[in-house]
Design an enzyme around this catalytic site. Structure first.
Site, short mmCIF file in Angstrom:
data_model
loop_
_atom_site.label_atom_id
_atom_site.label_comp_id
_atom_site.label_asym_id
_atom_site.label_seq_id
_atom_site.Cartn_x
_atom_site.Cartn_y
_atom_site.Cartn_z
N GLU A 140 -14.90 18.74 4.88
CA GLU A 140 -15.40 19.36 6.11
C GLU A 140 -14.81 20.76 6.28
OE1 GLU A 140 -15.51 16.70 9.44
OE2 GLU A 140 -15.14 18.31 10.87
N ARG A 176 -18.60 14.20 13.28
CA ARG A 176 -19.27 13.74 12.07
C ARG A 176 -20.45 12.82 12.35
NH1 ARG A 176 -13.84 12.74 8.38
NH2 ARG A 176 -13.49 14.96 7.99
N GLN A 225 -17.51 5.26 9.56
CA GLN A 225 -17.92 6.66 9.56
C GLN A 225 -18.66 7.06 8.29
OE1 GLN A 225 -14.93 10.17 9.48
NE2 GLN A 225 -15.92 10.19 11.47
N ASP A 247 -8.58 -4.85 1.13
CA ASP A 247 -7.88 -6.10 0.85
C ASP A 247 -7.10 -6.63 2.05
OD1 ASP A 247 -8.82 -5.17 -1.55
OD2 ASP A 247 -6.89 -5.11 -2.57
N ARG A 288 -14.26 8.86 14.33
CA ARG A 288 -13.02 9.62 14.11
C ARG A 288 -13.33 11.10 13.93
NH1 ARG A 288 -10.69 11.62 9.76
NH2 ARG A 288 -11.78 10.42 8.17
N HIS A 317 -19.54 10.34 6.39
CA HIS A 317 -19.16 11.76 6.35
C HIS A 317 -20.41 12.57 6.01
CE1 HIS A 317 -17.26 15.47 5.15
NE2 HIS A 317 -16.09 15.02 5.55
N HIS A 350 -17.48 6.64 4.50
CA HIS A 350 -16.24 7.39 4.34
C HIS A 350 -15.02 6.73 4.94
CE1 HIS A 350 -13.79 10.92 3.81
NE2 HIS A 350 -13.61 11.07 5.11
N LEU A 410 -16.69 13.30 -1.91
CA LEU A 410 -16.49 14.11 -0.70
C LEU A 410 -16.48 15.62 -0.98
CD1 LEU A 410 -15.76 13.99 2.33
CD2 LEU A 410 -13.37 14.07 1.65
N GLY A 441 0.84 -1.20 0.00
CA GLY A 441 0.00 0.00 0.00
C GLY A 441 0.87 1.24 0.00
N GLY A 465 1.70 4.01 4.26
CA GLY A 465 2.68 3.13 3.64
C GLY A 465 3.94 3.89 3.22
N PHE A 467 -12.13 22.78 12.49
CA PHE A 467 -12.69 21.53 12.01
C PHE A 467 -13.63 20.96 13.06
CE2 PHE A 467 -12.03 18.39 8.61
CZ PHE A 467 -11.52 19.21 7.63
N GLY A 485 -0.30 4.71 0.31
CA GLY A 485 -0.89 5.96 0.75
C GLY A 485 0.03 6.64 1.74
#
Lengths: 577, 232
Positions: free
Chosen positions: A251, A282, A236, A217, A390, A238, A348, A248, A12, A17, A116, A14
């Site tokens: 927020e 949220r 969650q 996965d 979250r 959103h 989300h 999305l 992964g 990773g 936020f 992102g």
């Protein structure tokens, strides 16, 4: 089968990773295996920012952030992990700035911060600007920077390899087996340490903010090895998914002052969160919107409400929220400087996941006993930072903080244990047979149809509100779909870029973890954070202040066990915003 | 509304010759080209292969040639396209299968420009200060999603395998104009060459192709100007 050997194998690419790869890469030989090109990862879709109590714009400190995160999690987060997260947030944010992340800036040149939902100063009593941002492309900024730093570090990228099994034997992980999409061949990647950073799973819902790639996965791979999944019922929704598909809308739009309106033009959040209004967490906002829609106050009788930004003025919108402006224009034909945006809750984020300890080591029993050499971080992992809900901007934060910790932990592990073992006998015939079966099998069922039915069932029975009958129906539906999955036949029998095969493997994962979500949710008879049962009233700390651990047994059944929540400072109390 | 899609097909294991295949798809209002491709794949022909992920114009996976113009399939609405909709892989890259092209050279060129901050160790444990005005110098440069549409549209790239291409040069500019970076001259060892900044003939195809409305040509000109001014 081609074999590759590296000190560290990260699955992964992102934020989690890549942070891990970059950090481990300072001393170890690191490979990143990703089913899509790294910069396609869904971290890049994060918009609003990354939380850290820097105090650049308003007074702040990590204790406030800690308190907010505990309360936001509806007291289901493990407080040792949460404290680590919010303390580490500060040096990690500075490190990312040093690495080159193009943060927006305050007039004096510091990292800019915005408001936020769920984040406050002075233990819930005052507003705070805590989200460090790069316009509303914060995830993009971080993802690209970490990718580029990983290249600089000499990390080896295996792009477009889909991991299909873990090589675990006698409690030790030796790496993974992956399908090379370009050739259709299986490869074994041997690693002294292996990290799963495979992201979330909200693709199992029909209305979702998630990429096509977010098929969970890693969770299913772990589960099939007898390792439990933790708190999977906490998903969650959103509050501001663009109608109808759920893409999305950040927020940050509410953080910058956007308001929510029903069909009467009424700012309905005053009924649900009188003090914090649109900046309540949220779960609270999504329930409020859903209630408005269910009670007939959606716009023109439809299942959406309005997010109104028009009072912010075009200049502020274009400076602070350029991507929101572009997205809403392209996908809804709405100019948000002039008109309100149609929105509704969208699946989300997965709070639950693979149980890990504070060093990101995967726990075989979900409690204490690590799988030697196996790590997980980011959205696929559950440490648990987010508990039952979250807070916005804590996700890219978790990915960065835990990816970083994991990267360093793996580097230390490699130093201690030496290079990867050669010649360990691992039987990979199961996965080879499975792949051969998919290619040879003739069947009438189509994966696309099964996936669509799964998404519709999850949407209907496992959404913002849930109840016993619906969840029980969902469990049955998923089991029936699993049966039908056995009769799926591929039309495409070629090897190179067989994306039909790829989607089939992903569907298998989705069916596996969706069953865990439904079973875990059916068992949890209370309302906590994102898991809201209409057939029970309120949170039940006496019986349910505990984490779910769902084990997949060899006979395919799911066994639920529970473990206590780590409380270091804040015992559960009423949660009001 | 029912629409026709004429799609480029190439499956090397079946035939070394590409062909076009036409599909008919019911396209509701607000259907994107990616929605239509998914509908074909899931309901009509599982063998059609293409890349896709975020489906809202952020990840850069699904760049392709749509009615003769490069764009992201996920953000182009079918109802903005006329007639039979022709879908082809991006030009300029080797086609691996159907709409999937080889992006290795594209990424190698990007990596060659040293796309990371080149700077000494910061003197502070906190953030380095950067004024909003300095930060603005990289606006229009850091937003690139590496979809490859610009480089694919560049005639100079078609004729010169070594040309770095507009996306790589835009990336170089993203770091060169970051006031925290000191690597301009290090990068110029590569960029001040025929396969670098000077291969661009300011044809502006890249600007037209960019789905994020970025301007690689302007970035290249800015780099050239800085190079020229520092040489004087």
């Amino acid at each position: 089968m081609e074999h590759h050997r590296h000190d560290v194998v990260v699955v992964g690419a992102g934020i989690a990773g890549l942070y891990a790869a970059m950090k481990a890469g300072e001393s170890a030989d690191v490979a990143v295996i990703s089913k899509i090109y790294p910069t396609r990862s869904h971290s890049g879709a994060a918009q609003g920012g990354c939380a850290a109590a820097l105090g650049n714009e308003t007074e702040d400190n990590w204790e406030y952030h800690f308190y907010d995160t505990v309360r936001g999690s509806d007291y289901l987060g493990d407080q040792d992990a949460q404290e680590l997260l919010v303390k580490e947030a500060i040096p990690v944010m500075y490190e990312m700035e040093h690495l080159g992340v193009p943060f927006s800036r305050t007039p004096e040149g510091k990292i800019a911060q915005r408001r936020f939902g769920g984040h406050f100063a002075k233990f819930g009593k005052a507003p705070v600007q805590r989200a460090c941002y790069a316009a509303d492309r914060s995830g993009h900024a971080q993802l690209h920077c970490l990718y580029e730093q990983s290249l600089k570090q000499g990390v080896r990228f295996y792009n477009e390899f889909l991991v299909v099994s873990l090589m675990i034997e006698d409690g030790e992980c030796h790496g993974v087996v992956a399908l090379e999409l370009k050739t259709g061949e299986l490869h074994a990647f041997w690693g002294r340490a292996t990290m799963l950073a495979t992201g979330g799973y909200a693709r199992a819902w029909k209305v979702t903010s998630n990429s096509h790639a977010n098929t969970g996965d890693g969770l299913s791979l772990v589960s099939s090895c007898g390792i439990p999944l933790e708190d999977m019922e906490f998903v969650q929704f959103h509050p501001t998914g663009l109608y109808p598909l759920g893409v999305l809308v950040s927020e940050a739009a509410r953080g910058e002052g956007g308001i929510l309106l029903n069909k009467d033009g009424d700012r309905f959040m005053k009924k649900y969160a009188e003090a914090k209004m649109e900046l309540a967490p949220r779960d609270v906002v999504s329930r409020a919107e859903t209630t408005e829609i269910l009670e007939g106050r959606g716009i023109d009788g439809n299942d959406y409400v309005h997010l109104d930004l028009t009072h912010l003025g075009a200049a502020k919108i274009l400076e602070r929220l350029p991507q929101v402006h572009e997205l809403v224009m392209k996908f809804a034909g709405v100019d948000c400087t002039k008109e309100p945006i149609p929105i509704r809750p969208t699946a989300h984020y997965s709070m639950g996941g693979i149980p890990v300890d504070l060093n990101t080591r995967v726990l075989m029993d979900g409690r204490k006993e690590p799988v030697v050499g196996l790590y997980a971080s980011g959205e696929c992992a559950c440490v648990s930072n987010h508990g039952a809900n979250r807070l916005g901007t804590n996700s890219t934060l978790e990915a960065a903080v835990c990816g970083r910790i994991g990267g360093m932990a793996m580097a230390d592990f490699v130093k201690e244990k030496g290079p990867v073992k050669v010649g360990v006998a691992i039987d990979t015939s199961d996965v080879e047979n499975e792949m051969a079966h998919y290619m040879d099998h003739e069947g009438r069922e189509k994966a696309g149809v099964i996936r669509q039915e799964l998404q519709e069932a999850m949407q209907e029975h496992c959404g913002v509100f849930r109840e016993k009958e619906g969840l029980a129906t969902l469990v049955e539906t998923i089991r029936a779909l699993q049966e039908r999955f056995e009769h799926v036949g591929l039309e495409d029998k070629t090897k190179a870029y067989n994306t039909e095969l790829c989607e089939l493997i992903e569907l298998k994962h989705m069916l596996d973890f969706s069953e865990v979500i439904a079973v875990s949710g059916l068992a949890r008879e209370e309302c906590r954070g994102a898991h809201w049962r209409t057939d029970f009233i309120g949170r039940n700390d006496e019986e349910w202040h505990k984490h779910t651990l769902a084990f997949k047994k060899p006979d395919g059944t799911i066994e639920l066990k529970y473990k206590p929540v780590v409380i270091t400072k804040y015992p559960p109390e009423a949660r009001k915003y | 509304m029912e629409r026709q899609f004429k799609i480029f097909r190439f499956i090397p294991e079946r035939s070394d010759k590409p062909y076009y295949q036409t599909y008919s798809v019911e396209c509701p209002q607000s259907f994107t080209v990616l929605d239509a491709l998914n509908a074909i794949k899931w309901e009509q022909d599982g063998s059609l292969s293409f890349r896709r992920s975020c489906r809202h114009g952020i990840c850069g996976s699904c760049a392709m040639k749509i009615n003769g113009k490069n764009g992201l399939a996920c953000e182009i609405q079918v109802n903005t396209l006329k007639g039979v909709i022709k879908i082809e892989p991006m030009p300029g890259y080797t086609v691996l299968r159907d709409l999937i092209t080889d992006m290795d050279r594209f990424l190698a060129h990007m990596e060659a420009t040293k796309p990371w901050l080149i700077a000494g160790t910061p003197e502070t444990d906190k953030e380095q200060y950067q004024s909003p005005e300095d930060r603005k110098k990289i606006d229009g440069l850091w937003e690139c999603i590496l979809c490859g549409a610009c480089t694919s549209a560049c005639p100079s790239y078609w004729t010169d395998d070594d040309f770095l291409g507009p996306a790589a040069l835009l990336k170089a500019a993203r770091y060169c104009f970051d006031t925290r970076d000191t690597g301009f001259h290090e990068r110029m060892d590569l960029l001040d060459s025929r396969s670098g900044l000077w291969r661009c003939h300011t044809i502006f195809n890249c600007v037209e192709a960019c789905p994020k409305a970025l301007n690689p040509t302007e970035a290249i000109v800015r780099l050239r100007n800085r190079l020229a001014s520092e040489k004087i």
